[in-house]
Write a protein that holds these residues in place. Structure first.
Motif, PDB file in Angstrom:
ATOM      1  N   VAL A 102      53.991  38.794  27.932  1.00 28.07           N
ATOM      2  CA  VAL A 102      52.529  38.772  28.075  1.00 28.07           C
ATOM      3  C   VAL A 102      51.893  39.814  27.158  1.00 28.07           C
ATOM      4  O   VAL A 102      52.343  40.955  27.084  1.00 28.07           O
ATOM      5  CB  VAL A 102      52.128  39.059  29.549  1.00 28.07           C
ATOM      6  N   GLU A 103      50.847  39.390  26.443  1.00 28.13           N
ATOM      7  CA  GLU A 103      50.120  40.344  25.596  1.00 28.13           C
ATOM      8  C   GLU A 103      49.305  41.309  26.452  1.00 28.13           C
ATOM      9  O   GLU A 103      48.823  40.946  27.516  1.00 28.13           O
ATOM     10  CB  GLU A 103      49.174  39.574  24.653  1.00 28.13           C
ATOM     11  N   GLU A 106      50.212  46.089  29.542  1.00 29.89           N
ATOM     12  CA  GLU A 106      49.950  47.424  30.092  1.00 29.89           C
ATOM     13  C   GLU A 106      48.528  47.559  30.642  1.00 29.89           C
ATOM     14  O   GLU A 106      48.226  48.500  31.363  1.00 29.89           O
ATOM     15  CB  GLU A 106      50.156  48.515  29.014  1.00 29.89           C
ATOM     16  N   PHE A 107      47.653  46.605  30.273  1.00 31.51           N
ATOM     17  CA  PHE A 107      46.231  46.725  30.611  1.00 31.51           C
ATOM     18  C   PHE A 107      45.745  45.697  31.632  1.00 31.51           C
ATOM     19  O   PHE A 107      44.540  45.537  31.828  1.00 31.51           O
ATOM     20  CB  PHE A 107      45.376  46.606  29.339  1.00 31.51           C
ATOM     21  N   ILE A 108      46.688  44.984  32.276  1.00 33.38           N
ATOM     22  CA  ILE A 108      46.282  43.927  33.217  1.00 33.38           C
ATOM     23  C   ILE A 108      45.425  44.498  34.340  1.00 33.38           C
ATOM     24  O   ILE A 108      44.356  43.981  34.659  1.00 33.38           O
ATOM     25  CB  ILE A 108      47.518  43.191  33.786  1.00 33.38           C
ATOM     26  N   LEU A 109      45.886  45.592  34.938  1.00 33.80           N
ATOM     27  CA  LEU A 109      45.130  46.183  36.042  1.00 33.80           C
ATOM     28  C   LEU A 109      43.818  46.776  35.553  1.00 33.80           C
ATOM     29  O   LEU A 109      42.775  46.604  36.187  1.00 33.80           O
ATOM     30  CB  LEU A 109      45.964  47.263  36.741  1.00 33.80           C
TER      31      LEU A 109
END
Length: 254
Positions: A102-103, A106-109
């Motif tokens: 997934v691109e 680290e920033f999903i949240l």
């Protein structure tokens, strides 16, 4: 705008979940709008608020894997009118593998919280006891990191590694990340060791250290089995008083 605090220490058994639960509950008692996020697949924060982690309609796992919106997985009015929860269960343990390709994983949240953080005074994230992708997600989303340290001989062990990870995240992913501070837990006033650990950490650590020290307290240990934070389980206990004081310190650092 909400202040996002990640409660993190990759060392297990230091009172991290206890601190996340009771800090959030104490902030809610001060009429602050609080969202607590259970980032640990063990789901202890979820059950610590009396929520059945195995019956969640939408959990953090669903959010991380893009199967629901952040609004869909927020449980509102959990024990307090001003406290909301995003719960977790064992499903979250598989998220790491699913995120490999997934691109911007680290920033999903962070991307999800950007949508809703203005609705809260404080967002408290209980991180897993490891330096995993879940912890990196929490640190990428957070404004500050609160580190509980147990008053025991190996208190400083692993702390250097955690501070290195925090600095790495700060330099590569989240330049605004700061240390909220260190809070001592499981303090036993009857032992010289506890006192020595506190002095040792203060001498060796350049970071902020909270004045509040959380005592070793039987009522604190009992509260999770009743699905209650300490201020609802036994408001007069030394543990409840300590977390009230910690909440005051956190509020005053705004």
């Amino acid at each position: 705008m909400g202040r996002i605090i990640a409660v993190a220490n990759q060392k297990g058994g230091v009172g991290k979940t206890t601190t996340a639960i009771n800090l959030a509950a104490s902030l809610a008692e001060y009429k602050k709008n609080v969202l607590i996020i259970d980032m640990d697949p063990q789901g202890n924060t979820t059950s610590g608020f009396g929520v059945d982690k195995n019956e969640l309609e939408h959990s953090l796992y669903d959010l991380i894997t893009d199967n629901c919106t952040i609004q869909e997985c927020i449980l509102e009015n959990v024990l307090f009118d001003t406290l909301s929860l995003i719960g977790s269960n064992v499903n979250l343990s598989g998220a790491e593998i699913e995120l490999i390709d997934v691109e911007r994983k680290e920033f999903i949240l962070k991307d999800a919280l950007d949508e809703i953080k203005d609705q809260y005074d404080f967002i408290v994230i209980d991180c897993p006891p490891s330096l995993s992708m879940l912890t990196v997600n929490a640190l990428s989303a957070a404004d500050t990191v609160l580190v509980p340290i147990q008053c025991e001989y190996y208190a400083l062990e692993g702390l250097t590694q955690l501070l290195h990870t925090i600095n790495l995240v700060k330099s590569r992913l989240n330049p605004d990340l700061e240390m909220e501070g260190v809070v001592f837990t499981m303090y036993d006033a009857r032992t010289n060791l506890s006192l020595q650990v506190v002095e040792n950490v203060k001498d060796n650590l350049q970071e902020r250290v909270y004045k509040t020290i959380i005592p070793r307290n039987v009522r604190l240990a009992e509260a999770p089995s009743h699905g209650l934070p300490i201020n609802l389980y036994d408001a007069r206990s030394t543990g409840a008083e300590a977390y009230h004081q910690l909440a005051e310190e956190v509020i005053n650092r705004e």
